[in-house]
Scaffold this motif. Structure first.
Motif, PDB file in Angstrom:
ATOM      1  N   ALA A 122      -2.979  -6.909  -7.605  1.00  0.00           N
ATOM      2  CA  ALA A 122      -2.284  -7.784  -6.661  1.00  0.00           C
ATOM      3  C   ALA A 122      -3.288  -8.309  -5.643  1.00  0.00           C
ATOM      4  CB  ALA A 122      -1.174  -7.004  -5.960  1.00  0.00           C
ATOM      5  N   PHE A 123      -3.059  -9.530  -5.181  1.00  0.00           N
ATOM      6  CA  PHE A 123      -3.978 -10.128  -4.203  1.00  0.00           C
ATOM      7  C   PHE A 123      -3.181 -10.845  -3.141  1.00  0.00           C
ATOM      8  CE2 PHE A 123      -3.302 -13.276  -7.489  1.00  0.00           C
ATOM      9  CZ  PHE A 123      -3.153 -14.464  -6.803  1.00  0.00           C
ATOM     10  N   ILE A 124      -3.858 -11.162  -2.050  1.00  0.00           N
ATOM     11  CA  ILE A 124      -3.241 -11.930  -0.981  1.00  0.00           C
ATOM     12  C   ILE A 124      -4.066 -13.185  -0.760  1.00  0.00           C
ATOM     13  CG2 ILE A 124      -2.094 -10.024   0.193  1.00  0.00           C
ATOM     14  CD1 ILE A 124      -4.457  -9.778   2.043  1.00  0.00           C
ATOM     15  N   ARG A 125      -3.381 -14.245  -0.393  1.00  0.00           N
ATOM     16  CA  ARG A 125      -4.061 -15.512  -0.106  1.00  0.00           C
ATOM     17  C   ARG A 125      -4.077 -15.676   1.409  1.00  0.00           C
ATOM     18  NH1 ARG A 125      -5.378 -19.385  -3.487  1.00  0.00           N
ATOM     19  NH2 ARG A 125      -4.047 -18.584  -5.138  1.00  0.00           N
ATOM     20  N   ILE A 126      -5.271 -15.849   1.950  1.00  0.00           N
ATOM     21  CA  ILE A 126      -5.460 -16.046   3.378  1.00  0.00           C
ATOM     22  C   ILE A 126      -6.074 -17.433   3.532  1.00  0.00           C
ATOM     23  CG2 ILE A 126      -6.525 -15.132   5.478  1.00  0.00           C
ATOM     24  CD1 ILE A 126      -6.873 -12.461   3.858  1.00  0.00           C
ATOM     25  N   GLY A 127      -5.221 -18.421   3.728  1.00  0.00           N
ATOM     26  CA  GLY A 127      -5.705 -19.799   3.707  1.00  0.00           C
ATOM     27  C   GLY A 127      -6.202 -20.112   2.306  1.00  0.00           C
ATOM     28  N   ARG A 128      -7.463 -20.466   2.197  1.00  0.00           N
ATOM     29  CA  ARG A 128      -8.058 -20.721   0.885  1.00  0.00           C
ATOM     30  C   ARG A 128      -8.784 -19.507   0.336  1.00  0.00           C
ATOM     31  NH1 ARG A 128     -11.057 -26.298   0.426  1.00  0.00           N
ATOM     32  NH2 ARG A 128     -10.847 -25.651  -1.732  1.00  0.00           N
ATOM     33  N   ARG A 129      -8.862 -18.442   1.120  1.00  0.00           N
ATOM     34  CA  ARG A 129      -9.564 -17.235   0.689  1.00  0.00           C
ATOM     35  C   ARG A 129      -8.612 -16.276  -0.003  1.00  0.00           C
ATOM     36  NH1 ARG A 129     -13.990 -14.629   4.152  1.00  0.00           N
ATOM     37  NH2 ARG A 129     -14.394 -13.885   2.068  1.00  0.00           N
ATOM     38  N   ILE A 130      -9.181 -15.458  -0.847  1.00  0.00           N
ATOM     39  CA  ILE A 130      -8.439 -14.439  -1.575  1.00  0.00           C
ATOM     40  C   ILE A 130      -8.889 -13.083  -1.065  1.00  0.00           C
ATOM     41  CG2 ILE A 130      -8.084 -13.388  -3.852  1.00  0.00           C
ATOM     42  CD1 ILE A 130      -6.777 -16.129  -3.560  1.00  0.00           C
ATOM     43  N   GLY A 131      -7.941 -12.188  -0.891  1.00  0.00           N
ATOM     44  CA  GLY A 131      -8.263 -10.827  -0.487  1.00  0.00           C
ATOM     45  C   GLY A 131      -7.488  -9.828  -1.326  1.00  0.00           C
ATOM     46  N   TYR A 132      -8.028  -8.637  -1.428  1.00  0.00           N
ATOM     47  CA  TYR A 132      -7.386  -7.543  -2.156  1.00  0.00           C
ATOM     48  C   TYR A 132      -7.264  -6.364  -1.203  1.00  0.00           C
ATOM     49  CZ  TYR A 132      -8.726 -10.154  -6.348  1.00  0.00           C
ATOM     50  OH  TYR A 132      -8.884 -11.123  -7.305  1.00  0.00           O
ATOM     51  N   HIS A 133      -6.048  -5.879  -1.015  1.00  0.00           N
ATOM     52  CA  HIS A 133      -5.855  -4.723  -0.142  1.00  0.00           C
ATOM     53  C   HIS A 133      -6.271  -3.468  -0.907  1.00  0.00           C
ATOM     54  CE1 HIS A 133      -3.989  -1.926   2.647  1.00  0.00           C
ATOM     55  NE2 HIS A 133      -4.010  -2.930   3.503  1.00  0.00           N
ATOM     56  N   GLY A 134      -6.926  -2.558  -0.216  1.00  0.00           N
ATOM     57  CA  GLY A 134      -7.419  -1.333  -0.847  1.00  0.00           C
ATOM     58  C   GLY A 134      -6.342  -0.549  -1.567  1.00  0.00           C
ATOM     59  N   THR A 135      -5.129  -0.492  -1.004  1.00  0.00           N
ATOM     60  CA  THR A 135      -4.050   0.251  -1.663  1.00  0.00           C
ATOM     61  C   THR A 135      -3.673  -0.394  -2.997  1.00  0.00           C
ATOM     62  OG1 THR A 135      -2.424  -0.964  -0.352  1.00  0.00           O
ATOM     63  CG2 THR A 135      -3.070   1.196   0.457  1.00  0.00           C
ATOM     64  N   ASP A 136      -3.700  -1.726  -3.056  1.00  0.00           N
ATOM     65  CA  ASP A 136      -3.385  -2.418  -4.309  1.00  0.00           C
ATOM     66  C   ASP A 136      -4.460  -2.178  -5.366  1.00  0.00           C
ATOM     67  OD1 ASP A 136      -1.001  -3.504  -3.313  1.00  0.00           O
ATOM     68  OD2 ASP A 136      -2.039  -5.268  -2.525  1.00  0.00           O
ATOM     69  N   LEU A 137      -5.710  -2.147  -4.938  1.00  0.00           N
ATOM     70  CA  LEU A 137      -6.802  -1.898  -5.885  1.00  0.00           C
ATOM     71  C   LEU A 137      -6.727  -0.480  -6.449  1.00  0.00           C
ATOM     72  CD1 LEU A 137      -9.675  -3.632  -3.909  1.00  0.00           C
ATOM     73  CD2 LEU A 137      -8.581  -4.467  -6.000  1.00  0.00           C
ATOM     74  N   ASN A 138      -6.454   0.495  -5.588  1.00  0.00           N
ATOM     75  CA  ASN A 138      -6.322   1.876  -6.061  1.00  0.00           C
ATOM     76  C   ASN A 138      -5.127   2.032  -6.991  1.00  0.00           C
ATOM     77  OD1 ASN A 138      -8.598   2.985  -4.754  1.00  0.00           O
ATOM     78  ND2 ASN A 138      -7.477   3.098  -2.836  1.00  0.00           N
ATOM     79  N   ALA A 139      -4.017   1.358  -6.675  1.00  0.00           N
ATOM     80  CA  ALA A 139      -2.838   1.413  -7.541  1.00  0.00           C
ATOM     81  C   ALA A 139      -3.149   0.793  -8.907  1.00  0.00           C
ATOM     82  CB  ALA A 139      -1.669   0.690  -6.880  1.00  0.00           C
ATOM     83  N   TYR A 140      -3.858  -0.320  -8.904  1.00  0.00           N
ATOM     84  CA  TYR A 140      -4.222  -0.983 -10.156  1.00  0.00           C
ATOM     85  C   TYR A 140      -5.058  -0.054 -11.044  1.00  0.00           C
ATOM     86  CZ  TYR A 140      -6.405  -4.336 -13.316  1.00  0.00           C
ATOM     87  OH  TYR A 140      -6.857  -4.982 -14.437  1.00  0.00           O
ATOM     88  N   LEU A 141      -6.032   0.612 -10.447  1.00  0.00           N
ATOM     89  CA  LEU A 141      -6.866   1.532 -11.218  1.00  0.00           C
ATOM     90  C   LEU A 141      -6.063   2.729 -11.713  1.00  0.00           C
ATOM     91  CD1 LEU A 141     -10.187   1.483  -9.186  1.00  0.00           C
ATOM     92  CD2 LEU A 141      -9.707   0.373 -11.369  1.00  0.00           C
ATOM     93  N   SER A 142      -5.162   3.248 -10.898  1.00  0.00           N
ATOM     94  CA  SER A 142      -4.344   4.391 -11.306  1.00  0.00           C
ATOM     95  C   SER A 142      -3.447   4.051 -12.490  1.00  0.00           C
ATOM     96  CB  SER A 142      -3.479   4.870 -10.140  1.00  0.00           C
ATOM     97  OG  SER A 142      -4.280   5.436  -9.138  1.00  0.00           O
ATOM     98  N   GLU A 143      -2.927   2.828 -12.506  1.00  0.00           N
ATOM     99  CA  GLU A 143      -2.068   2.392 -13.610  1.00  0.00           C
ATOM    100  C   GLU A 143      -2.822   2.330 -14.934  1.00  0.00           C
ATOM    101  OE1 GLU A 143      -0.636  -1.378 -12.324  1.00  0.00           O
ATOM    102  OE2 GLU A 143       0.621  -0.519 -10.754  1.00  0.00           O
ATOM    103  N   ARG A 144      -4.121   2.158 -14.876  1.00  0.00           N
ATOM    104  CA  ARG A 144      -4.922   2.035 -16.081  1.00  0.00           C
ATOM    105  C   ARG A 144      -5.594   3.333 -16.506  1.00  0.00           C
ATOM    106  NH1 ARG A 144      -3.153  -1.793 -14.317  1.00  0.00           N
ATOM    107  NH2 ARG A 144      -2.936  -3.800 -15.286  1.00  0.00           N
TER     108      ARG A 144
END
Length: 69
Positions: free
Chosen positions: A38-60
């Motif tokens: 999951a990602f967030i859009r901040i204006g034209r920039r993209i960001g990834y919250h640490g909790t979402d990145l850890n969740a993504y890795l755990s799912e895999r």
């Protein structure tokens, strides 16, 4: 599973920590295809919250069965 990414931080595609997931181009492809973390859009920039990145890795996470083929 231990967290790899800081839970309270926003990571940007050019941050070296995200190389664990792949290149900047790979992350862009995943976003375009609605895949990846999951990602967030901040204006034209993209960001990834640490909790979402850890969740993504755990799912895999794959647990080996111990059965040799």
């Amino acid at each position: 599973m231990a967290d790899i990414f800081d839970q309270d931080r926003i990571f940007f595609p050019d941050d070296p920590e995200l190389r664990v997931l792949g290149s900047v181009e790979k992350l862009a492809q995943w976003r375009h295809r609605n895949q990846g973390p999951a990602f967030i859009r901040i204006g034209r920039r993209i960001g990834y919250h640490g909790t979402d990145l850890n969740a993504y890795l755990s799912e895999r996470r794959t647990k080996p069965t111990g059965n040799a083929a």
